[in-house]
Scaffold this active site. Structure first.
Site, PDB file in Angstrom:
ATOM      1  N   HIS A  81       0.840  -1.190   0.000  1.00 15.07           N
ATOM      2  CA  HIS A  81       0.000   0.000   0.000  1.00 15.07           C
ATOM      3  C   HIS A  81       0.878   1.243   0.000  1.00 15.07           C
ATOM      4  O   HIS A  81       1.920   1.261   0.623  1.00 15.07           O
ATOM      5  CB  HIS A  81      -0.904   0.010   1.238  1.00 15.07           C
ATOM      6  CG  HIS A  81      -1.926   1.103   1.201  1.00 15.07           C
ATOM      7  ND1 HIS A  81      -3.150   0.950   0.599  1.00 15.07           N
ATOM      8  CD2 HIS A  81      -1.881   2.372   1.651  1.00 15.07           C
ATOM      9  CE1 HIS A  81      -3.825   2.085   0.695  1.00 15.07           C
ATOM     10  NE2 HIS A  81      -3.073   2.966   1.332  1.00 15.07           N
ATOM     11  N   ASP A 160     -13.834   3.632   7.611  1.00 16.09           N
ATOM     12  CA  ASP A 160     -12.745   4.304   6.913  1.00 16.09           C
ATOM     13  C   ASP A 160     -13.235   4.898   5.602  1.00 16.09           C
ATOM     14  O   ASP A 160     -12.840   5.992   5.215  1.00 16.09           O
ATOM     15  CB  ASP A 160     -11.586   3.338   6.644  1.00 16.09           C
ATOM     16  CG  ASP A 160     -10.519   4.008   5.786  1.00 16.09           C
ATOM     17  OD1 ASP A 160      -9.976   5.031   6.245  1.00 16.09           O
ATOM     18  OD2 ASP A 160     -10.282   3.555   4.657  1.00 16.09           O
ATOM     19  N   ARG A 167     -12.423  13.384   5.064  1.00 12.00           N
ATOM     20  CA  ARG A 167     -11.124  14.046   5.244  1.00 12.00           C
ATOM     21  C   ARG A 167     -10.686  14.732   3.958  1.00 12.00           C
ATOM     22  O   ARG A 167     -10.086  15.803   3.965  1.00 12.00           O
ATOM     23  CB  ARG A 167     -10.061  13.020   5.657  1.00 12.00           C
ATOM     24  CG  ARG A 167     -10.148  12.586   7.101  1.00 12.00           C
ATOM     25  CD  ARG A 167      -9.338  11.328   7.359  1.00 12.00           C
ATOM     26  NE  ARG A 167      -7.984  11.455   6.852  1.00 12.00           N
ATOM     27  CZ  ARG A 167      -7.316  10.480   6.254  1.00 12.00           C
ATOM     28  NH1 ARG A 167      -7.861   9.301   6.079  1.00 12.00           N
ATOM     29  NH2 ARG A 167      -6.092  10.679   5.830  1.00 12.00           N
ATOM     30  N   SER A 182      -6.269   4.937   8.860  1.00 19.86           N
ATOM     31  CA  SER A 182      -6.980   4.683   7.600  1.00 19.86           C
ATOM     32  C   SER A 182      -6.333   3.537   6.844  1.00 19.86           C
ATOM     33  O   SER A 182      -6.989   2.569   6.443  1.00 19.86           O
ATOM     34  CB  SER A 182      -6.980   5.956   6.745  1.00 19.86           C
ATOM     35  OG  SER A 182      -7.446   5.666   5.444  1.00 19.86           O
ATOM     36  N   LYS A 186      -7.742  -0.668   6.745  1.00 17.33           N
ATOM     37  CA  LYS A 186      -8.053  -1.348   5.473  1.00 17.33           C
ATOM     38  C   LYS A 186      -7.221  -2.613   5.330  1.00 17.33           C
ATOM     39  O   LYS A 186      -7.695  -3.636   4.867  1.00 17.33           O
ATOM     40  CB  LYS A 186      -7.758  -0.418   4.288  1.00 17.33           C
ATOM     41  CG  LYS A 186      -8.790   0.668   4.069  1.00 17.33           C
ATOM     42  CD  LYS A 186      -8.678   1.261   2.682  1.00 17.33           C
ATOM     43  CE  LYS A 186      -7.507   2.178   2.516  1.00 17.33           C
ATOM     44  NZ  LYS A 186      -7.798   3.575   2.807  1.00 17.33           N
TER      45      LYS A 186
END
Length: 432
Positions: A81, A160, A167, A182, A186
């Protein structure tokens, strides 16, 4: 317990309890707490921070706000990620390379956040590509071809999903507790056993300097450990955009070209480093340099590109676009950005390029905005490059000529040219 007390507590720089955090997450997810109160709390967190315990509690509450995916039947799944950047087409390239090495890739990705692009938006630039799979389809695809990638369309970390969009539209993206929770919520919900994180650092990243990027990396690594997920963080430079292309179709084309062997040097460095650690965590090789060579071999022998085609086709995408990138819809106008100076590129402000691309329509200013896949920017000159008066620094791909010319001025201003020789920037800053 009520939300007003929780907002006031964080406004006054006090620590929130596990129960208060769970109360907020649960009630915001089910709609009992409205956006304006959630905005007030996220702004208070943005301004006053959270300690390690609060951040971990927020992460776990968000991960547990929906289903937790069980991928145990797939063996060791290593997820990758990125914390976001400009021109970040890493997943599009890295996922098929890793899957071609018989390491399962089962990945959920997000949409664009502000001026940073999202992998899901880029994949949707390929006609027909379906980002909304059921859990069964998702797992079945990984079993059959070793790879599946979808949006956060399932009931995974729904808290999220709501907070992420909020956000984005309230200028509270750049906060270590909010970014860390966040990302990690995930990753925990998505079921991977091990995680490699690309923590971007520089003008085009949420973390502008190495100290903050290191703090974020250490926070996420700690959350990973507490959640029993082995985590490695690679801090990469985002002082200038990654690669040449910024914008959805343009980045997909650059990714396709990479897998055909036409690799931009900075993209190559980032891909090989992240991938080498993914291979290591998967237990398929401890030597980082050897792992890089394995990846290059998959590009040379065409297996990585073959895997890309299998993956895209399996999710309904039209692979004729991969075979002939000229098929992608083009913007009506291509406006050159021309310099009137000679010298060397000293700076190329990634954030300004990201904003320029967003203003062309390649990103979202509001969560309901739709994206124009064909617009964007192609950079011809980057940090360290020599330029002569009259050289083209970049090309603006726009549907509106007037807008294209305005954006060309913004892109010109994103460049700083000096008379001194400038060395190329370092792509990999640190491994945590």
């Amino acid at each position: 317990m009520n939300i007003l007390e929780i907002i006031a507590k964080k406004r006054d720089k006090q620590k929130l309890s596990k129960e208060e955090i769970e109360y907020f997450v649960q009630n915001y997810t089910n709609g009992n707490i409205p956006d304006y109160q959630a905005s007030a709390l996220t702004m208070a967190i943005y301004l006053n921070g959270m300690d390690e315990e609060e951040t971990t509690n927020l992460t776990l509450a968000m991960a547990n706000s929906g289903d937790i995916l069980d991928l145990s039947e797939l063996g060791i799944v290593v997820d990758k990620h990125s914390t976001g950047g400009i021109g970040d087409k890493v997943t599009l390239i890295l996922a098929p390379i890793i899957a071609s090495l018989d390491i399962p890739v089962a990945k959920m990705s997000g949409r664009g956040l502000g001026y940073t692009g999202g992998t899901i938006d880029k994949l949707e630039a390929i006609p027909g590509y379906n980002t909304s799979l059921t859990i069964d389809q998702f797992i079945q695809n990984v079993k059959e071809i070793g790879i599946a990638l979808m949006g956060q369309t399932l009931n995974l970390a729904p808290a999220d999903k709501k907070l992420y969009a909020l956000r984005d539209t309230t200028s509270t993206t750049e906060s270590i507790p909010l970014i860390a929770s966040s990302i990690m919520s995930k990753k925990i919900a998505a079921g991977a056993n091990k995680i490699v994180l690309d923590v971007t650092c520089g003008s085009g990243a949420f973390m502008k300097d190495l100290d903050n990027a290191t703090k974020l990396a250490e926070t996420m690594k700690k959350i990973g450990e507490l959640a029993n997920k082995e985590t490695v963080c690679v801090i990469t430079s985002m002082e200038e955009p990654l690669g040449k292309a910024v914008g959805n179709s343009l980045e997909v084309i650059e990714a396709i070209e990479f897998l055909k062997g036409n690799m931009q040097p900075d993209v190559k460095e980032v891909i090989l480093t992240l991938g080498a650690y993914m291979i290591k965590l998967a237990g398929k090789g401890n030597d980082i340099e050897e792992n890089k060579q394995k990846m290059l071999e998959q590009i040379r022998n065409g297996k990585a590109f073959e895997k890309l085609e299998q993956w895209i086709q399996k999710q309904g995408g039209d692979i004729s676009y991969l075979e002939d990138v000229k098929k992608f819809e083009k913007a009506k106008f291509v406006v050159p950005v021309v310099t009137e100076r000679s010298g060397y590129v000293e700076k190329l402000d990634a954030q300004e390029i990201g904003k320029a691309s967003m203003n062309l329509g390649a990103g979202r200013k509001k969560k309901e905005d739709s994206i124009d896949f064909s617009v964007g920017i192609v950079l011809e000159k980057k940090i360290g490059d020599k330029v002569e008066n009259g050289d083209v620094l970049a090309y603006i791909h726009a549907h509106d000529e007037k807008l294209g010319n305005e954006i060309a001025k913004d892109v010109l201003n994103a460049y700083t040219i000096t008379n001194e020789i400038v060395s190329k920037k370092q792509d990999i800053l640190k491994i945590v």
